[in-house]
Design a protein around this motif. Structure first.
Motif: not given
Lengths: 324, 856
Positions: A19, A61, A101, A281
């Protein structure tokens, strides 16, 4: 490989990038989480790595709580917050399975995590401590925050809409409009809807308003597909990021391309050059002037040799991102 | 009877409709044979079978395949209900294994047909089909894909079925038409369930839902053609071609700017309007009708294979975990190899050195022991500090004060211990006398260095403190702690009129203790205490011989030895010479990494492991094929073949007819693991079998458990514990336990005489269900009660004490759960209150009870 409006960040991660997230208040700082178990803070303007901290397992994440605190989680199932001023770690809590997440909701001032243990947990960043655990119908693959709405994409192509101010019940339960596995969900900046991408080269644009007139406007389109010798190669669409002001969004796929779309007019505005490998990402800066592009092979076709993982910072113009 | 001889069943009640097409010609030649009807018909079948077998013996490779094909088809024909039974499954296995190495026949339709039949009728068809796919068996045969898709469809996995058929199409499996036809039928069935392709789609709620869905409806409403047959245009504008894609491909050279399009040339999204009604699915690409082939650029099979959906990140995490495990195992293997090499070097080194390297040699390196001194009796008035060596009139340089003196003629142990003082001065405290009956005299030298058993007591005889600690440790089986006083730095020797010596364990006192404090009075040394407990009362003053030392009880107190410990097992296996047992093989290499769908070489044979049946901390169980036989393979993470030993002893001690149902077991001993291989044509895990069956069939389960236990007990073997997950139900309802790690051989382990010595008995003794003096066999009966209760109720057993003895709590409170509570009550009562009874008789009684009860 890069043009004058684009450069590669130095001291990039040593494994797949999971990410990239810009700071909420400035385009100068970028958080990058990676499968090499690190979370790195970059000074994008100076093209240097400012800080790095580690997890015990790959990080999936990360997110900014505020310009001085980052939150991150991954395969170790631990949610960590890191003070970027003092370079100190704190383990806030854990999930029962890897955390997939991490997002922040400024409206409600709560951190949100989604995990493969089929739960979403809320965390109070002030204490910090756990503020609630909410079971989902399946493993959480992606989530996005839109004002006080939380949109969760799970396995089984399920999409749930929650009200972060009242998590007692699910606002909406949906099934993904797309036939294949959900890869990414991102909410519109104007909070009216969300874009959802699948593992087989499609993106759907949907709206939160459940009324029939609004629901009629939802649509889907194919993207990140390449035809060669009569065979259409269909790639997963791994990343979506909305421009903060124009309501346009960029998608990144395993084909190595980044496209920018105008959802209102249903047009593709722009396609950048092809990057060395899959786009893992994307992140627009808060002012929309920069786009961070994580070009990183995600082993979607197995463990094979691949180009180096890198983060590219690209200056984007209105011509590329503004609806016509 | 005349009709029976013609082969027609006179009674029509037992006719089963044939599941297999019966060829018309055979109807005229041979009437359908129903084996249950007449022995003559059975003989005819046997004859035909023998004919096939003899043809197999004389046929060449290609001919053999034809014979097998006819043989299997005939077997299906003569089967009463057209289904496979126990005899046909091994037949198919023989057939496929015969040609396992004949790759040129692997694509023969007849061979593929055999594999398909085997897969369809195995316990794990999915695994079998995947195995075939991995070996590329039937890759170009439509029958393989159709059979696999049928199985998946029967499991409700429609999407998987469709993917399998698509794969068949992509490989152009022949005949293509059959795959296409079946695929269409699957899609029709799937679309009839709501269009999502899932069986779990929401049910129709109203007549509105019966309107035609899919292509036609959307085409009319949206104004654009959508659906499976639609080829949605690519997003790339016409005329713009893109370079070859792939993760490794480089981006094209040239100015890397974005392609921003002007207003006129902006690309319109070929958007597809999504249906707004709930439950509707977007039209997605359908490849069945398109001419364009689509290739998904991710490992689609891995993502969609299996019961649970999995994403790319999860796949990668799994891969990483496996790599990590392999790395750890490699590290462990290297470490073990290094240790093994070092030990081998040490062994070689020892062998090359003179054989007289023993304690005597060690003793030579030790400082010379002082000659023992004769000390005068302090009560006689002489100076206690004057210790004189025997025959030596010179005063002792280091008189010992904390000495135990005996009056002449008194019987007791005499032990002198000198505690080192910082200044070297001798402690000038009281000495104490020890008295007691049955004690022995031990000189210091004898106690320290005299005997083989004592040689490890301490390294230096001068280090009396070390000796004290060592002597205490090896001589006192029952130790009670005493509080150490504030100044207490040395072991105390309190006396006890009842000869119940109490010895402190504070051996970790300061190394240089000042004057030791001893209480005066009658005290017992630990050695004396031991001798009082263990030996008869006679002593010989001054005649302490090496044989009469306390060492027979030292170090190997049988009461404390764990009968299941590795050391004990090793000793027992060496004693029993297990390496000479038939079926025992030594493989002097480390055990390779195995998993399902791998091969394992065991000597001259190769075992194909097709699935993992059980995974525990100490062992793993696999199922596989070897030399045409179905096998079960247990891999234990230790190099002690205890399971193999127990099963072999069981076979030896049973009569030939009773040992017949026992599976043949073989053992392969690796450096770091032990593999036990059982040949089992048919088996199922008991816990799984019970889960699938109704309660009424518990009688056969209980009966099998009782029989198994009685077989063990009558052969002087104890199970020690009963894990229902490790029990396999084999042919003839015979139970085989795969986990015999807690078992005991009471014929060999004669020291195990009471229940308290069985590790599993602890909980029962604490509860009071078992007494410490009960027979070890009673422990097994309680374990059996536990197992039956678990199988019946899926809960652990809780026992309560009633008027007439112990009983299961649930039976008392919830009688409705058990239909015939009296029979269950009797059974549990017998099992829980068997103290004083022979376990074999109890088990026989229970078997009679089960047999007499009509249904459970």
């Amino acid at each position: 490989m890069t043009g004058c409006n684009e450069y590669k960040l130095n001291q990039g991660p040593e494994d797949t990038i999971s990410a990239v997230k810009f700071s909420p208040s400035t385009a100068q700082f970028l958080l990058v989480s990676s499968w090499d178990c690190t979370v790195r803070l970059y000074d994008v303007a100076a093209n240097s790595m400012r800080m790095k901290y580690k997890h015990s397992d790959p990080v999936l994440d990360c997110a900014f709580y505020d310009p001085t605190h980052s939150w991150s989680g991954g395969l170790d199932a631990q949610l960590k917050t890191h003070d970027l001023n003092t370079d100190q770690d704190t383990i806030v809590g854990t999930h029962d399975a890897p955390i997939r997440c991490v997002e922040y909701c400024p409206e409600v001032n709560v951190m949100v995590t989604g995990s493969w243990d089929r739960s979403v947990r809320l965390w109070d960043p002030r204490t910090p401590c756990n503020a609630g655990t909410f079971t989902q119908p399946d493993k959480v693959y992606t989530l996005s925050v839109a004002r006080d709405r939380l949109i969760v994409g799970t396995a089984g192509r399920r999409v749930l809409v929650w009200d972060l101010r009242n998590m007692g019940y699910v606002l909406q339960r949906r099934e993904s409009s797309l036939k294949y596995q959900t890869r990414c969900i991102r909410a519109f900046p104007n909070k009216q809807g969300f874009a959802l991408s699948s593992i087989e080269g499609r993106v759907a644009v949907e709206y939160l308003d459940p009324s029939l007139e609004v629901q009629k406007k939802k649509y889907a389109f194919k993207c990140h597909r390449l035809k060669e010798n009569g065979i259409e190669h269909v790639y997963p669409v791994n990343a979506i990021s909305f421009h903060g002001t124009h309501n346009t969004f960029a998608t990144g796929g395993s084909d190595g391309f980044v496209n920018i779309w105008d959802p209102l007019n249903k047009k593709r505005l722009c396609q950048f050059h092809r990057y060395p490998t899959s786009i893992a990402s994307l992140a627009f800066s808060n002012d929309g002037s920069l786009l961070a592009i994580a070009s990183s092979y995600m082993q979607e076709q197995g463990d094979i040799s691949h180009p180096e993982d890198a983060v590219f910072i690209r200056q984007v113009t209105d011509a590329e991102t503004k609806p016509k | 009877m005349a009709e029976a001889t013609r082969g027609w069943q006179p009674c029509k009640e037992n006719i089963y409709p044939s599941q297999v097409k019966i060829q018309a010609l055979t109807l005229n030649e041979e009437p359908p044979i129903f084996p249950d009807v007449c022995d003559a018909l059975q003989a005819g079948i046997q004859q035909q079978r023998q004919l096939f077998e003899s043809q197999l013996l004389v046929s060449s490779e290609c001919e053999a395949l034809d014979v097998w094909d006819r043989y299997v088809k005939w077997s299906l024909q003569v089967s009463p209900d057209g289904q496979m039974h126990g005899e046909l499954q091994p037949l198919l296995e023989r057939a496929v294994m015969q040609f396992a190495n004949k790759s040129k026949l692997h694509q023969d339709p007849r061979y593929i047909s055999l594999w398909i039949k085997l897969a369809q009728n195995s316990l794990v068809p999915a695994d079998m089909f995947r195995y075939m796919q991995g070996r590329e068996l039937g890759r170009s045969h439509a029958a393989f894909y159709v059979a696999w898709a049928q199985h998946l469809e029967s499991q409700g996995e429609f999407q998987q079925a469709e993917r399998v058929l698509q794969e068949g199409l992509s490989y152009k499996a022949q005949p293509l038409a059959s795959i296409q036809q079946y695929l269409c039928s699957v899609q029709v069935r799937v679309s009839g369930e709501g269009g999502t392709g899932e069986a779990s789609s929401p049910p129709r709620r109203s007549q509105v839902d019966l309107r035609p869905r899919g292509r036609k409806r959307l085409a009319k409403s949206a104004g654009c053609s959508v659906g499976f047959n639609l080829q949605l245009p690519s997003m790339v504008p016409q005329g713009q071609s893109l370079p070859l894609q792939g993760p490794g491909a480089l981006a094209p050279e040239g100015p890397h700017t974005s392609r921003t399009l002007s207003g006129d040339l902006q690309e319109e999204l070929e958007a597809v309007q999504l249906p707004s009604c709930e439950g509707g699915a977007a039209s997605e690409e359908g490849n069945a009708g398109n001419n364009v082939k689509v290739r998904s650029m991710y490992c689609k099979e891995r993502v969609t294979q299996g019961i649970e959906e999995i994403c790319i990140e999860e796949l990668r995490a799994q891969r990483q975990e496996i790599d990590e495990k392999i790395r750890r195992m490699d590290d462990l293997q290297k470490k073990l190899e290094q240790e093994l090499q070092e030990k081998q070097k040490m062994l070689l080194l020892r062998k090359s050195q003179p054989a007289a390297l023993n304690q005597v040699d060690e003793a030579r390196n030790l400082p010379a022991a002082e000659p023992f001194h004769i000390f005068t009796d302090p009560s006689s008035g002489s100076d206690s500090s004057s210790a004189m060596p025997y025959g030596d009139v010179r005063p002792s340089p280091n008189p010992l004060f904390n000495d135990v003196f005996l009056h002449p003629g008194e019987k007791g142990l005499c032990l002198k211990i000198q505690f080192p003082c910082p200044s070297g001065a001798v402690a000038s405290e009281n000495s104490h006398a020890v008295e007691g009956a049955g004690a022995r005299h031990l000189s210091l030298t004898e106690a320290v260095v005299g005997t083989v058993q004592n040689k490890t007591l301490c390294s230096s005889p001068d280090n009396t403190r070390d000796f004290a600690g060592s002597a205490h440790l090896v001589s006192t089986p029952c130790i009670r702690r005493v509080p150490v006083p504030a100044h207490g730095l040395v072991p105390k020797w309190p006396c006890d009129q009842d000869n119940q010596g109490v010895v402190s364990q504070e051996q970790d006192a300061a190394p240089c203790s000042p004057e030791p404090k001893f209480t005066t009075g009658k005290q017992l040394s630990p050695i004396k205490e031991t001798s009082l407990e263990a030996h008869t009362t006679h002593s010989t003053l001054g005649n302490a011989s090496t044989e009469d030392t306390v060492t027979p009880q030292t170090g190997e107190a049988p009461l404390l030895r764990d009968p299941c410990s590795g050391e004990t097992r090793k000793r027992l296996l060496d004693q029993a010479e297990v390496s000479c047992f038939p079926g025992y093989h030594t493989v002097g290499t480390p055990f390779p990494h195995v998993d399902q769908d791998t091969q394992l070489s065991l000597g001259s044979e190769v075992v194909f492991l097709h699935s993992k049946v059980q995974e525990e901390e100490r062992f793993s169980v696999f199922s596989g094929f070897s030399q045409g036989n179905h096998v079960v393979l247990k891999v234990e993470r230790s190099s002690l073949p205890w399971d193999f030993y127990v099963v072999s002893q069981l076979r030896r001690r049973l009569s030939p007819e009773n040992s017949a149902p026992l599976p043949q077991g073989r053992c392969f001993l690796f450096l770091d693991a032990c593999v036990t291989l059982y040949t089992l044509p048919q088996y199922q895990r008991l816990s799984k079998w019970v889960g699938l069956r109704q309660e009424g069939s518990m009688a056969s389960v209980v009966s099998s458990l009782l029989l198994m236990m009685r077989t063990f007990h009558s052969s002087s073997l104890l199970l020690g514990a009963l894990d229902t997950d490790s029990l396999l139900l084999t042919h003839g309802d015979f139970l085989l336990s795969l986990d015999l790690l807690t078992s005991l051989d009471l014929e060999l382990q004669t020291d195990v005489t009471s229940a308290s010595q069985v590790p599993a008995a602890l909980g029962y003794i604490q509860q009071g269900v078992l007494k410490t003096t009960d027979s070890p066999y009673q422990v097994d009966l309680l374990c059996l009660a536990e197992a039956v209760h678990l199988l019946l109720t899926k809960r652990r057993m809780i026992v309560v004490e009633e008027e007439d003895g112990w009983m299961v709590e649930k039976l008392g409170r919830n009688a409705a759960r058990f239909g015939r509570k009296s029979a269950w009550r009797k059974m549990f009562h017998l099992l829980l209150n068997s103290s004083g009874h022979s376990s074999v008789s109890v088990l026989s009684q229970l078997l009679d009870l089960v047999a007499m009860t009509p249904s459970w």
